[in-house]
Design a protein around this motif. Structure first.
Motif, PDB file in Angstrom:
ATOM      1  N   GLY A   6      22.704  14.360  -8.993  1.00 22.65           N
ATOM      2  CA  GLY A   6      23.285  15.042 -10.140  1.00 22.65           C
ATOM      3  C   GLY A   6      22.698  14.599 -11.455  1.00 22.65           C
ATOM      4  O   GLY A   6      21.716  13.847 -11.504  1.00 22.65           O
ATOM      5  N   ILE A   7      23.322  15.047 -12.537  1.00 20.12           N
ATOM      6  CA  ILE A   7      22.842  14.743 -13.887  1.00 20.12           C
ATOM      7  C   ILE A   7      22.943  13.250 -14.180  1.00 20.12           C
ATOM      8  O   ILE A   7      22.089  12.671 -14.881  1.00 20.12           O
ATOM      9  N   LYS A   8      23.979  12.579 -13.622  1.00 17.79           N
ATOM     10  CA  LYS A   8      24.124  11.139 -13.847  1.00 17.79           C
ATOM     11  C   LYS A   8      22.973  10.357 -13.221  1.00 17.79           C
ATOM     12  O   LYS A   8      22.538   9.343 -13.768  1.00 17.79           O
ATOM     13  N   ASP A   9      22.488  10.848 -12.087  1.00 22.55           N
ATOM     14  CA  ASP A   9      21.353  10.177 -11.442  1.00 22.55           C
ATOM     15  C   ASP A   9      20.083  10.310 -12.282  1.00 22.55           C
ATOM     16  O   ASP A   9      19.283   9.377 -12.374  1.00 22.55           O
ATOM     17  N   ILE A  10      19.903  11.483 -12.904  1.00 21.72           N
ATOM     18  CA  ILE A  10      18.741  11.698 -13.775  1.00 21.72           C
ATOM     19  C   ILE A  10      18.811  10.752 -14.984  1.00 21.72           C
ATOM     20  O   ILE A  10      17.821  10.109 -15.354  1.00 21.72           O
ATOM     21  N   VAL A  16      16.585   3.481 -16.686  1.00 26.73           N
ATOM     22  CA  VAL A  16      15.856   2.397 -16.021  1.00 26.73           C
ATOM     23  C   VAL A  16      14.380   2.440 -16.397  1.00 26.73           C
ATOM     24  O   VAL A  16      13.755   1.410 -16.668  1.00 26.73           O
ATOM     25  N   ALA A  17      13.810   3.673 -16.450  1.00 25.72           N
ATOM     26  CA  ALA A  17      12.400   3.831 -16.819  1.00 25.72           C
ATOM     27  C   ALA A  17      12.159   3.353 -18.249  1.00 25.72           C
ATOM     28  O   ALA A  17      11.169   2.660 -18.527  1.00 25.72           O
ATOM     29  N   LEU A  18      13.072   3.696 -19.176  1.00 21.23           N
ATOM     30  CA  LEU A  18      12.951   3.250 -20.562  1.00 21.23           C
ATOM     31  C   LEU A  18      13.065   1.733 -20.664  1.00 21.23           C
ATOM     32  O   LEU A  18      12.321   1.087 -21.409  1.00 21.23           O
ATOM     33  N   MET A  19      13.995   1.169 -19.900  1.00 17.24           N
ATOM     34  CA  MET A  19      14.178  -0.288 -19.917  1.00 17.24           C
ATOM     35  C   MET A  19      12.914  -0.996 -19.436  1.00 17.24           C
ATOM     36  O   MET A  19      12.450  -1.966 -20.045  1.00 17.24           O
TER      37      MET A  19
END
Length: 257
Positions: A6-10, A16-19
């Motif tokens: 869902g949208i929360k997974d995106i 995580v990618a930004l971190m």
């Protein structure tokens, strides 16, 4: 489908990618990139062993290493963590929120001009004569530890005093001048040097020192090149080079308000 997505997974994946991206940038600037990559490899191996292959003995050993390793990483990267948290708090939106809830001191334009103009004129004269200079203007973050490395002056800001400090035969001309609370607090101060590999090679040690102090505080650092006479300003880990006197005045007026 094997699982719900869902949208929360995106949002989770993007965060995580930004971190990881900002951690990568931070490690690259601090020359700890190899350590960061080693940590990533270890984490991937830990996930494969414990989650995919389900090796209980090796997985439990790696679990213990991870739990103890977190404390070790805090000790190892304490300076980088402090810098990350400072940059987070110094973000423009966070500063806006702070101003809304705080008293928020502001300089009147006339008083600010009396501080800025002697600095600008001194930099202009030193630029014409190719006299090297390094001036640091304190803002909200105190620079007491930097002041302690130099000779205390605690004098009114004046064009003549700044030029005399950086005169080539002066014993204090190699260090930095710290300006705080409308006064020249100290001269001959030692600044942390940036290890950023992206700095142009034609820029010298003064520029690296200016960038270094701008990475560790919210100050404004001004450099006059001894080789070219060029004026550079370092703010928030960014260098603005080949500035005119008008550009310098404009930047200082904007940043010191």
């Amino acid at each position: 489908m094997f699982f719900d997505f869902g949208i929360k997974d995106i949002i989770d994946i993007v965060l995580v990618a930004l971190m990881l991206y900002y951690t990568y940038r931070l490690m690259k600037e601090s020359r700890s990139l190899n350590v960061f990559m080693g940590i990533l490899v270890f984490v991937v191996l830990w996930l494969i062993v414990s989650q995919v292959l389900e090796m209980r003995l090796l997985g439990s050993i790696m679990d213990k290493l991870v739990s103890v390793g977190v404390i070790g990483l805090i000790v190892l990267f304490q300076e980088d963590i402090r810098k990350f948290l400072y940059n987070l708090g110094a973000h423009e939106r966070m500063r806006t929120i702070t101003r809304l809830f705080g008293k928020g001191k502001s300089h009147d334009k006339e008083g600010l001009k009396q501080i800025i103009m002697p600095i600008v004129m001194a930099c202009l004269n030193m630029s014409k004569r190719k006299v090297g200079a390094l001036i640091v203007l304190e803002r909200k973050m105190p620079l007491d530890d930097i002041v302690a490395t130099g000779e205390r002056i605690d004098a009114m800001i004046s064009q003549q005093l700044i030029e005399n400090i950086f005169f080539k035969n002066s014993p204090l001309h190699d260090g930095a001048v710290i300006i705080s609370q409308k006064r020249i607090k100290a001269a001959g101060c030692i600044l942390p040097v940036s290890h950023n590999l992206d700095i142009p090679k034609e820029l010298g040690l003064r520029h690296r020192a200016a960038l270094g102090i701008s990475q560790e505080s919210d100050c404004v650092a001004i450099v006059v090149s001894e080789e070219t006479g060029g004026i550079t300003v370092a703010i928030k880990s960014d260098l603005q080079i080949r500035l005119s006197a008008e550009n310098l005045e404009s930047i200082l007026t904007k940043e010191m308000m």
